[in-house]
Design a protein around this motif. Structure first.
Motif, PDB file in Angstrom:
ATOM      1  N   ARG A 191     -12.781 -15.136 -37.039  1.00 50.53           N
ATOM      2  CA  ARG A 191     -13.208 -16.410 -36.450  1.00 50.53           C
ATOM      3  C   ARG A 191     -12.904 -17.573 -37.391  1.00 50.53           C
ATOM      4  NH1 ARG A 191     -18.260 -15.192 -35.391  1.00 50.53           N
ATOM      5  NH2 ARG A 191     -19.029 -15.987 -37.357  1.00 50.53           N
ATOM      6  N   ASP A 192     -13.185 -17.403 -38.675  1.00 56.22           N
ATOM      7  CA  ASP A 192     -12.918 -18.471 -39.642  1.00 56.22           C
ATOM      8  C   ASP A 192     -11.430 -18.800 -39.721  1.00 56.22           C
ATOM      9  OD1 ASP A 192     -15.620 -18.555 -40.143  1.00 56.22           O
ATOM     10  OD2 ASP A 192     -15.493 -17.548 -42.094  1.00 56.22           O
ATOM     11  N   ILE A 193     -10.601 -17.782 -39.724  1.00 55.42           N
ATOM     12  CA  ILE A 193      -9.149 -17.992 -39.758  1.00 55.42           C
ATOM     13  C   ILE A 193      -8.702 -18.715 -38.484  1.00 55.42           C
ATOM     14  CG2 ILE A 193      -6.891 -16.848 -39.722  1.00 55.42           C
ATOM     15  CD1 ILE A 193      -8.212 -14.588 -41.428  1.00 55.42           C
ATOM     16  N   ILE A 194      -9.147 -18.226 -37.342  1.00 59.15           N
ATOM     17  CA  ILE A 194      -8.741 -18.811 -36.062  1.00 59.15           C
ATOM     18  C   ILE A 194      -9.191 -20.263 -35.954  1.00 59.15           C
ATOM     19  CG2 ILE A 194      -9.038 -18.706 -33.557  1.00 59.15           C
ATOM     20  CD1 ILE A 194      -9.263 -15.620 -33.893  1.00 59.15           C
ATOM     21  N   LEU A 195     -10.416 -20.550 -36.332  1.00 58.71           N
ATOM     22  CA  LEU A 195     -10.906 -21.926 -36.255  1.00 58.71           C
ATOM     23  C   LEU A 195     -10.105 -22.848 -37.159  1.00 58.71           C
ATOM     24  CD1 LEU A 195     -14.758 -21.300 -36.080  1.00 58.71           C
ATOM     25  CD2 LEU A 195     -13.275 -22.157 -34.246  1.00 58.71           C
ATOM     26  N   ASN A 196      -9.721 -22.360 -38.329  1.00 58.15           N
ATOM     27  CA  ASN A 196      -8.898 -23.158 -39.233  1.00 58.15           C
ATOM     28  C   ASN A 196      -7.530 -23.427 -38.611  1.00 58.15           C
ATOM     29  OD1 ASN A 196      -6.906 -23.528 -41.584  1.00 58.15           O
ATOM     30  ND2 ASN A 196      -8.894 -23.777 -42.568  1.00 58.15           N
ATOM     31  N   LEU A 197      -6.916 -22.405 -38.041  1.00 54.49           N
ATOM     32  CA  LEU A 197      -5.620 -22.569 -37.383  1.00 54.49           C
ATOM     33  C   LEU A 197      -5.735 -23.545 -36.218  1.00 54.49           C
ATOM     34  CD1 LEU A 197      -4.389 -18.859 -37.303  1.00 54.49           C
ATOM     35  CD2 LEU A 197      -3.678 -20.671 -38.900  1.00 54.49           C
ATOM     36  N   GLN A 198      -6.804 -23.414 -35.477  1.00 49.98           N
ATOM     37  CA  GLN A 198      -7.037 -24.274 -34.320  1.00 49.98           C
ATOM     38  C   GLN A 198      -7.114 -25.751 -34.745  1.00 49.98           C
ATOM     39  OE1 GLN A 198     -10.686 -23.272 -32.296  1.00 49.98           O
ATOM     40  NE2 GLN A 198      -9.981 -24.155 -30.377  1.00 49.98           N
ATOM     41  N   ILE A 199      -7.807 -26.027 -35.807  1.00 55.40           N
ATOM     42  CA  ILE A 199      -7.934 -27.401 -36.311  1.00 55.40           C
ATOM     43  C   ILE A 199      -6.567 -27.966 -36.684  1.00 55.40           C
ATOM     44  CG2 ILE A 199      -8.782 -28.788 -38.256  1.00 55.40           C
ATOM     45  CD1 ILE A 199     -11.328 -26.980 -38.152  1.00 55.40           C
ATOM     46  N   VAL A 200      -5.781 -27.197 -37.416  1.00 53.35           N
ATOM     47  CA  VAL A 200      -4.464 -27.672 -37.845  1.00 53.35           C
ATOM     48  C   VAL A 200      -3.556 -27.900 -36.636  1.00 53.35           C
ATOM     49  CG1 VAL A 200      -2.389 -27.117 -39.176  1.00 53.35           C
ATOM     50  CG2 VAL A 200      -4.646 -26.593 -40.120  1.00 53.35           C
ATOM     51  N   ILE A 201      -3.509 -26.941 -35.722  1.00 50.70           N
ATOM     52  CA  ILE A 201      -2.652 -27.063 -34.532  1.00 50.70           C
ATOM     53  C   ILE A 201      -3.038 -28.302 -33.729  1.00 50.70           C
ATOM     54  CG2 ILE A 201      -2.072 -26.031 -32.299  1.00 50.70           C
ATOM     55  CD1 ILE A 201      -2.433 -23.259 -33.740  1.00 50.70           C
ATOM     56  N   GLU A 202      -4.315 -28.465 -33.459  1.00 48.39           N
ATOM     57  CA  GLU A 202      -4.756 -29.567 -32.612  1.00 48.39           C
ATOM     58  C   GLU A 202      -4.640 -30.922 -33.300  1.00 48.39           C
ATOM     59  OE1 GLU A 202      -8.534 -28.458 -30.875  1.00 48.39           O
ATOM     60  OE2 GLU A 202      -7.641 -26.653 -29.984  1.00 48.39           O
ATOM     61  N   ASN A 203      -4.693 -30.951 -34.634  1.00 52.95           N
ATOM     62  CA  ASN A 203      -4.459 -32.202 -35.360  1.00 52.95           C
ATOM     63  C   ASN A 203      -2.983 -32.576 -35.354  1.00 52.95           C
ATOM     64  OD1 ASN A 203      -7.087 -32.891 -36.040  1.00 52.95           O
ATOM     65  ND2 ASN A 203      -7.032 -31.770 -37.962  1.00 52.95           N
ATOM     66  N   GLU A 204      -2.125 -31.593 -35.467  1.00 47.76           N
ATOM     67  CA  GLU A 204      -0.677 -31.840 -35.474  1.00 47.76           C
ATOM     68  C   GLU A 204      -0.139 -32.145 -34.085  1.00 47.76           C
ATOM     69  OE1 GLU A 204       1.823 -32.136 -37.913  1.00 47.76           O
ATOM     70  OE2 GLU A 204      -0.029 -32.393 -39.034  1.00 47.76           O
ATOM     71  N   LEU A 205      -0.719 -31.532 -33.079  1.00 46.81           N
ATOM     72  CA  LEU A 205      -0.230 -31.653 -31.702  1.00 46.81           C
ATOM     73  C   LEU A 205      -1.380 -32.039 -30.777  1.00 46.81           C
ATOM     74  CD1 LEU A 205       1.807 -28.329 -31.717  1.00 46.81           C
ATOM     75  CD2 LEU A 205       2.697 -30.617 -32.154  1.00 46.81           C
ATOM     76  N   PRO A 206      -1.786 -33.297 -30.803  1.00 44.81           N
ATOM     77  CA  PRO A 206      -2.951 -33.708 -30.036  1.00 44.81           C
ATOM     78  C   PRO A 206      -2.863 -33.415 -28.535  1.00 44.81           C
ATOM     79  CG  PRO A 206      -2.210 -35.493 -31.467  1.00 44.81           C
ATOM     80  CD  PRO A 206      -1.209 -34.398 -31.566  1.00 44.81           C
ATOM     81  N   GLY A 207      -1.671 -33.277 -27.986  1.00 48.55           N
ATOM     82  CA  GLY A 207      -1.536 -33.046 -26.556  1.00 48.55           C
ATOM     83  C   GLY A 207      -1.536 -31.588 -26.129  1.00 48.55           C
ATOM     84  N   VAL A 208      -1.677 -30.656 -27.071  1.00 44.04           N
ATOM     85  CA  VAL A 208      -1.637 -29.240 -26.684  1.00 44.04           C
ATOM     86  C   VAL A 208      -2.884 -28.867 -25.890  1.00 44.04           C
ATOM     87  CG1 VAL A 208      -0.170 -28.454 -28.579  1.00 44.04           C
ATOM     88  CG2 VAL A 208      -2.645 -28.378 -28.832  1.00 44.04           C
TER      89      VAL A 208
END
Length: 115
Positions: free
Chosen positions: A16-33
């Motif tokens: 969960r910690d890994i996924i949440l971290n990945l999620q934050i980076v992805i959504e910050n880099e690609l706000p429209g995803v």
């Protein structure tokens, strides 16, 4: 709660910690995803097209961030894992500390340029 969010929050803490971290980076880099739940895993779509998915492998004890056009990526090849897959390549994380945000962002940016 949406199924993708439920999947993430129901993972054991290490995943969960890994996924949440990945999620934050992805959504910050690609706000429209957009995050959907496809094939029983969280799947990001960009402009209506599949972009990448996150899979927690309890058997392998890692989290894969797999990119749909992974074999077309040119950079960071030494870090991308194909595992006998035809189109996907992934960044694989066994712990939160293994996430190199600079490399992750570099791969995300290259992958999005292929969409």
């Amino acid at each position: 709660m949406k199924p993708a969010e439920e999947y993430i929050l129901n993972q054991p803490e290490i995943y969960r910690d890994i996924i949440l971290n990945l999620q934050i980076v992805i959504e910050n880099e690609l706000p429209g995803v957009e995050l959907f739940f496809k094939w029983k895993i969280p799947y990001y779509y960009h402009n209506g097209k599949p972009f990448c998915f996150i899979n927690a492998s309890h058997k392998g004890k890692y989290v894969d961030l797999a990119f749909n056009k992974g074999y077309q990526l040119q950079k960071n090849q030494e870090l991308l894992i194909g595992d006998k897959r035809n189109t996907f390549k992934s960044l694989r994380y066994f712990s939160l500390e293994e996430i190199n945000t600079e490399i992750l962002i570099d791969v995300i940016r290259e992958a999005i340029s292929l969409c």
